[in-house]
Each structure stands twice: as C-alpha cells, then as structure tokens.
Design a protein around this motif. Structure first.
Motif, PDB file in Angstrom:
ATOM      1  N   LYS A  19       1.296  -6.427   9.338  1.00  0.00           N
ATOM      2  CA  LYS A  19       0.190  -7.356   9.502  1.00  0.00           C
ATOM      3  C   LYS A  19      -1.029  -6.794   8.771  1.00  0.00           C
ATOM      4  N   PRO A  20      -2.000  -7.614   8.419  1.00  0.00           N
ATOM      5  CA  PRO A  20      -3.165  -7.114   7.695  1.00  0.00           C
ATOM      6  C   PRO A  20      -4.055  -6.246   8.565  1.00  0.00           C
ATOM      7  N   ALA A  21      -4.869  -5.431   7.902  1.00  0.00           N
ATOM      8  CA  ALA A  21      -5.850  -4.626   8.616  1.00  0.00           C
ATOM      9  C   ALA A  21      -6.789  -5.558   9.344  1.00  0.00           C
ATOM     10  N   ALA A  22      -7.250  -5.132  10.518  1.00  0.00           N
ATOM     11  CA  ALA A  22      -8.119  -5.997  11.297  1.00  0.00           C
ATOM     12  C   ALA A  22      -9.382  -5.265  11.720  1.00  0.00           C
ATOM     13  N   SER A  23      -9.429  -4.757  12.945  1.00  0.00           N
ATOM     14  CA  SER A  23     -10.690  -4.247  13.465  1.00  0.00           C
ATOM     15  C   SER A  23     -10.695  -2.740  13.627  1.00  0.00           C
ATOM     16  N   PRO A  24     -11.783  -2.065  13.243  1.00  0.00           N
ATOM     17  CA  PRO A  24     -11.907  -0.635  13.429  1.00  0.00           C
ATOM     18  C   PRO A  24     -12.453  -0.321  14.804  1.00  0.00           C
ATOM     19  N   ALA A  25     -12.483   0.948  15.149  1.00  0.00           N
ATOM     20  CA  ALA A  25     -13.059   1.379  16.410  1.00  0.00           C
ATOM     21  C   ALA A  25     -13.918   2.594  16.168  1.00  0.00           C
ATOM     22  N   SER A  26     -14.906   2.782  17.006  1.00  0.00           N
ATOM     23  CA  SER A  26     -15.750   3.951  16.862  1.00  0.00           C
ATOM     24  C   SER A  26     -15.798   4.766  18.138  1.00  0.00           C
ATOM     25  N   THR A  53     -15.770  -1.176  17.956  1.00  0.00           N
ATOM     26  CA  THR A  53     -16.685  -2.085  17.299  1.00  0.00           C
ATOM     27  C   THR A  53     -16.168  -2.373  15.899  1.00  0.00           C
ATOM     28  N   PRO A  54     -15.816  -3.617  15.592  1.00  0.00           N
ATOM     29  CA  PRO A  54     -15.304  -3.931  14.260  1.00  0.00           C
ATOM     30  C   PRO A  54     -16.331  -3.615  13.171  1.00  0.00           C
ATOM     31  N   THR A  55     -15.852  -3.078  12.073  1.00  0.00           N
ATOM     32  CA  THR A  55     -16.687  -2.805  10.909  1.00  0.00           C
ATOM     33  C   THR A  55     -16.136  -3.621   9.747  1.00  0.00           C
ATOM     34  N   PRO A  56     -16.837  -4.662   9.316  1.00  0.00           N
ATOM     35  CA  PRO A  56     -16.352  -5.455   8.188  1.00  0.00           C
ATOM     36  C   PRO A  56     -16.089  -4.569   6.975  1.00  0.00           C
ATOM     37  N   GLY A  57     -14.962  -4.788   6.334  1.00  0.00           N
ATOM     38  CA  GLY A  57     -14.619  -4.046   5.127  1.00  0.00           C
ATOM     39  C   GLY A  57     -13.896  -2.740   5.362  1.00  0.00           C
ATOM     40  N   PHE A  58     -13.750  -2.297   6.617  1.00  0.00           N
ATOM     41  CA  PHE A  58     -13.015  -1.067   6.935  1.00  0.00           C
ATOM     42  C   PHE A  58     -11.533  -1.438   6.915  1.00  0.00           C
ATOM     43  N   THR A  59     -10.812  -0.969   5.898  1.00  0.00           N
ATOM     44  CA  THR A  59      -9.461  -1.443   5.625  1.00  0.00           C
ATOM     45  C   THR A  59      -8.461  -0.306   5.552  1.00  0.00           C
ATOM     46  N   LEU A  60      -7.333  -0.472   6.220  1.00  0.00           N
ATOM     47  CA  LEU A  60      -6.222   0.478   6.208  1.00  0.00           C
ATOM     48  C   LEU A  60      -5.089  -0.125   5.389  1.00  0.00           C
ATOM     49  N   THR A  61      -4.541   0.639   4.454  1.00  0.00           N
ATOM     50  CA  THR A  61      -3.399   0.179   3.672  1.00  0.00           C
ATOM     51  C   THR A  61      -2.325   1.252   3.670  1.00  0.00           C
ATOM     52  N   ALA A  62      -1.107   0.810   3.470  1.00  0.00           N
ATOM     53  CA  ALA A  62       0.044   1.715   3.406  1.00  0.00           C
ATOM     54  C   ALA A  62       0.682   1.602   2.032  1.00  0.00           C
ATOM     55  N   ALA A  63       1.035   2.738   1.462  1.00  0.00           N
ATOM     56  CA  ALA A  63       1.782   2.727   0.201  1.00  0.00           C
ATOM     57  C   ALA A  63       3.237   2.431   0.548  1.00  0.00           C
ATOM     58  N   GLY A  64       3.842   1.531  -0.154  1.00  0.00           N
ATOM     59  CA  GLY A  64       5.251   1.246   0.081  1.00  0.00           C
ATOM     60  C   GLY A  64       5.529   0.025   0.923  1.00  0.00           C
ATOM     61  N   PHE A  65       4.554  -0.487   1.652  1.00  0.00           N
ATOM     62  CA  PHE A  65       4.753  -1.731   2.386  1.00  0.00           C
ATOM     63  C   PHE A  65       3.417  -2.412   2.628  1.00  0.00           C
ATOM     64  N   LYS A  66       3.497  -3.744   2.684  1.00  0.00           N
ATOM     65  CA  LYS A  66       2.332  -4.588   2.920  1.00  0.00           C
ATOM     66  C   LYS A  66       2.661  -5.567   4.026  1.00  0.00           C
ATOM     67  N   ASP A  67       1.710  -6.411   4.355  1.00  0.00           N
ATOM     68  CA  ASP A  67       1.913  -7.433   5.370  1.00  0.00           C
ATOM     69  C   ASP A  67       3.162  -8.245   5.045  1.00  0.00           C
ATOM     70  N   GLY A  68       4.080  -8.324   5.994  1.00  0.00           N
ATOM     71  CA  GLY A  68       5.294  -9.100   5.823  1.00  0.00           C
ATOM     72  C   GLY A  68       6.428  -8.373   5.133  1.00  0.00           C
ATOM     73  N   ASP A  69       6.175  -7.175   4.610  1.00  0.00           N
ATOM     74  CA  ASP A  69       7.226  -6.409   3.935  1.00  0.00           C
ATOM     75  C   ASP A  69       8.165  -5.744   4.935  1.00  0.00           C
ATOM     76  N   THR A  70       9.257  -5.237   4.406  1.00  0.00           N
ATOM     77  CA  THR A  70      10.193  -4.439   5.182  1.00  0.00           C
ATOM     78  C   THR A  70       9.725  -2.990   5.166  1.00  0.00           C
ATOM     79  N   LEU A  71       9.766  -2.355   6.321  1.00  0.00           N
ATOM     80  CA  LEU A  71       9.440  -0.931   6.359  1.00  0.00           C
ATOM     81  C   LEU A  71      10.434  -0.186   5.490  1.00  0.00           C
ATOM     82  N   PRO A  72       9.961   0.708   4.649  1.00  0.00           N
ATOM     83  CA  PRO A  72      10.889   1.512   3.854  1.00  0.00           C
ATOM     84  C   PRO A  72      11.774   2.353   4.775  1.00  0.00           C
ATOM     85  N   GLU A  73      13.021   2.527   4.388  1.00  0.00           N
ATOM     86  CA  GLU A  73      13.975   3.269   5.210  1.00  0.00           C
ATOM     87  C   GLU A  73      13.470   4.659   5.565  1.00  0.00           C
ATOM     88  N   GLU A  74      12.722   5.305   4.664  1.00  0.00           N
ATOM     89  CA  GLU A  74      12.257   6.667   4.951  1.00  0.00           C
ATOM     90  C   GLU A  74      11.270   6.714   6.110  1.00  0.00           C
TER      91      GLU A  74
END
Length: 183
Positions: A19-26, A53-74
């Motif tokens: 799922k896409p990145a959503a809300s951060p916490a402090s 507290t959500p911070t607009p623009g605070f984004t987490l991404t993963a290399a190898g998979f995105k929203d809707g992708d299959t988790l890599p076997e590793e």
C-alpha cells in the motif's frame, strides 16, 4: 509514514501487495525490550499500529516492490519455511520532519488475531535516509540503530510466512520520525 504489503500462505511462492505511504508519527514506538530470547513459538505482542502527527511529504519506499506488487521471495520465509531466512528489504524515505532526532520502523502482519511483529528497528540516526537490504539479525547495527525482539523471539527482521493455504496476508511497514532516541 506507512506502507503495507500482502502475502499469500503459499510457500515457497508468496504473493504480496504494498500500500502507499501514508502518515508519519513523531511519538516514540513502544515495544519489547531489545534483549535476545531463545527462538521458539510466536509470542503475543500487542498490536503496535501507532498513531502520530502526519507530516505531508514524509514518504517511505521499498526497493524491489511497490503498492500492489508481490513481495520479493528474499523478503519471505521461502523456500525453507524458516522466517529467520527472510532478508530485510531495502527502504528509503524522504521529507522527514526537521526536528527528527531518530527514526523507528515497525513491520507487522495484520491478518492474524494478534498482529505478528516481523521487525522493530529503532534509534536509526536522524541523518539516515535509507536502510540497505539484508541487515544482520543483531541487536546493535553498525549504523547506530538497534533491533528488538520480534514475535518469534529472535532479533531483527523475520520473513513473511503465513500458513500454507491461508488467504493473502497484509504487512504494514510503519516509519516514525521521533523527537528523541529510545533508551
């Protein structure tokens, strides 16, 4: 910031969606103390979906998979079925709040009665904006971060591994920007 993934119970061929990145916490993440325990059956750890507290623009991404992708076997327990064989994903983030003194990441399987904690890493230095894949299962990491006990009583990341034949499971990666470090 949070991202989530799903995985089916088919081992060794799990599928996952993120799922896409959503809300951060402090606020600090509460969790088990980072002391090693013998590996064994899963322990009940309360649901740790934390709020902040959500911070607009605070984004987490993963290399190898995105929203809707299959988790890599590793990143799963395949092909052995041993969650300790799963490799932590490479993660990166941008847009952290300016007052962040450290970061924490919690990853959980949310499709079980008591959520299973797959990873709890904290005291990630504030200057850090990414984690490499395959971090060692050590309490203290060379980058200065710490890893805590997961639901199978080991330190560090455990691969996703729902029971064979189970419906797809949803995994949530939460990234917290903290205003302090965790003792």
């Amino acid at each position: 910031t949070q991202a989530s993934a799903t995985e089916s119970g088919e081992v060794p061929s799990p599928s996952a969606a993120v799922k896409p990145a959503a809300s951060p916490a402090s606020s600090p993440a509460a969790g088990p103390s980072p002391s090693p325990l013998a590996a064994g059956s899963p322990v009940a750890i309360p649901q740790m979906m934390l709020q902040g507290t959500p911070t607009p623009g605070f984004t987490l991404t993963a290399a190898g998979f995105k929203d809707g992708d299959t988790l890599p076997e590793e990143n799963t327990c395949a092909p052995s079925g041993d969650p300790n064989n799963g490799k932590s994903p490479a993660l990166s983030w941008t847009g952290a709040p300016s007052g962040a003194r450290s970061f924490a990441i919690v990853e959980q399987d949310m499709d079980v009665a008591t959520p299973v904690v797959h990873w709890l890493i904290y005291n990630i230095p504030a200057a850090t904006t990414s984690l490499t894949a395959g971090l060692p299962q050590l309490e203290s990491l060379p980058i200065g971060a710490n890893q805590a006990v997961n639901s199978i009583r080991s330190i560090g990341y455990i691969g996703s591994c729902p029971p064979p034949g189970a419906a797809p499971h949803h995994y949530v990666f939460q990234l917290f920007a903290l205003d302090n470090t965790i003792p």
